[in-house]
Design an enzyme around this catalytic site. Structure first.
Site, PDB file in Angstrom:
ATOM      1  N   LYS A  24       0.923  -1.234  -0.012  1.00  0.00           N
ATOM      2  CA  LYS A  24      -0.219   0.209  -0.046  1.00  0.00           C
ATOM      3  C   LYS A  24       0.832   1.208  -0.112  1.00  0.00           C
ATOM      4  O   LYS A  24       0.640   2.313  -0.752  1.00  0.00           O
ATOM      5  CB  LYS A  24      -0.903   0.037   1.388  1.00  0.00           C
ATOM      6  CG  LYS A  24      -1.897   1.202   1.129  1.00  0.00           C
ATOM      7  CD  LYS A  24      -2.682   1.453   2.484  1.00  0.00           C
ATOM      8  CE  LYS A  24      -1.659   2.260   3.252  1.00  0.00           C
ATOM      9  NZ  LYS A  24      -2.184   2.786   4.498  1.00  0.00           N
ATOM     10  N   ASP A  52      -6.540   1.284   1.229  1.00  0.00           N
ATOM     11  CA  ASP A  52      -6.549   1.337   2.573  1.00  0.00           C
ATOM     12  C   ASP A  52      -8.048   0.936   3.069  1.00  0.00           C
ATOM     13  O   ASP A  52      -8.804   0.334   2.452  1.00  0.00           O
ATOM     14  CB  ASP A  52      -6.328   3.061   2.991  1.00  0.00           C
ATOM     15  CG  ASP A  52      -7.767   3.710   2.602  1.00  0.00           C
ATOM     16  OD1 ASP A  52      -8.419   3.453   1.976  1.00  0.00           O
ATOM     17  OD2 ASP A  52      -7.724   4.757   3.220  1.00  0.00           O
TER      18      ASP A  52
END
Length: 219
Positions: free
Chosen positions: A120, A138
Site C-alpha cells: 500500500k 486502505d
C-alpha cells in the site's frame, strides 16, 4: 447492474464531488511523502501532519534522516502509534536509500524492499509522488469496495486487483484518493445511513444494506 457499469456511475459521482482530490499527507518531496505514508499506519493522517513538520524540518532527505538517528526520530514522532517500530524502520529505510544512491526510485520492487514499506505504501508513493498508475487500498477503500459490490476479496491485494479491473487505468490515481475522501465524509464504518449516502443508496449490495439495517436497529 454489472460491476463495470456500477464503477462507471460511481466514477461520475466521485468526479463531481472531488474533481481534484489533494494528497492528504503533507510532504515536500517524494522522500518525505514516503516517510509520511509509512508513519500513517494505524494513525490518522491528521495526527501524522501534526508530527511531520518538526521531523521534516530536521531531516527532509534520506541522508539527513539517517544522520538524525533512530533515537532522535523516535523523540520527534513519539505521539504516533507504534512509534518505536516506525522510528527504527524510518531510520533503516533511510540507510537503504542512501546505499542505493540517495534517491527514492519509482519502482515497486525497490520501494517494497525498504524497511516498513508494504504494497500500500509503495502504491501511494508511486501514484502520488511519481504519477505511476496505482490503486493502493486502505481501510476506507476496502470497506467501500465491499459495500458497493465492486469486490468480495478478503485481502487488500485482492480488492486492489478487482478495482483495477473495473476502473480505467487513467483514473486510478485520483480514484483511490476520491474514495478515501468519500469514505471519510459520506461512508463511515459504523452507524452509516445507507439511504442517505450518494453511492450506497443505490450501489450497496443486499448483504451490506442488511448488515447496516441490523446495526441501526441495535443502536
Amino acid at each position: 447492474m454489472r460491476r463495470a457499469e456500477k464503477a462507471e456511475r460511481i466514477g461520475v459521482i466521485l468526479d463531481e464531488l472531488y474533481p481534484e482530490p489533494p494528497i492528504p499527507l503533507d510532504h515536500v518531496n517524494p522522500y518525505t511523502l514516503l516517510v509520511a505514508v509509512a508513519l500513517s499506519a494505524q494513525t490518522t493522517d491528521r495526527k501524522v501532519n501534526e508530527v511531520t513538520p518538526a521531523l521534516f524540518a530536521a531531516a527532509a532527505t534520506p541522508e539527513q534522516m539517517y544522520e538524525l538517528g533512530a533515537d532522535r526520530i523516535l523523540e520527534l514522532i513519539r505521539q504516533l502509534g507504534l512509534a518505536p517500530t516506525k522510528a527504527r524502520n524510518v531510520w533503516t529505510a533511510a540507510g537503504q536509500i542512501v546505499d542505493a544512491g540517495g534517491a527514492v526510485i519509482p519502482d515497486r520492487a525497490f520501494l517494497e524492499s525498504l524497511a516498513g514499506v508494504g504494497r500500500k505504501t509503495a502504491g501511494v508513493v508511486l501514484s502520488q509522488a511519481f504519477g505511476v498508475p496505482a490503486f493502493p487500498v486502505d481501510t476506507h477503500i476496502f470497506r467501500s469496495a465491499h459495500r458497493w459490490g465492486l469486490s468480495s476479496g478478503g485481502t487488500p491485494d485482492k480488492v486492489e486487483a478487482d478495482l483495477e479491473r473495473v476502473f480505467p487505468r487513467s483514473t486510478w490515481n485520483r480514484r483511490h484518493l476520491q474514495i478515501i475522501y468519500f469514505g471519510r465524509e459520506y461512508c463511515p464504518a459504523r452507524r452509516h445511513l445507507f439511504e442517505a449516502c450518494p453511492i450506497c443508496s443505490w450501489a450497496a449490495t443486499k448483504k451490506a444494506a442488511a448488515a447496516a439495517q441490523r446495526e441501526s436497529q441495535r443502536g
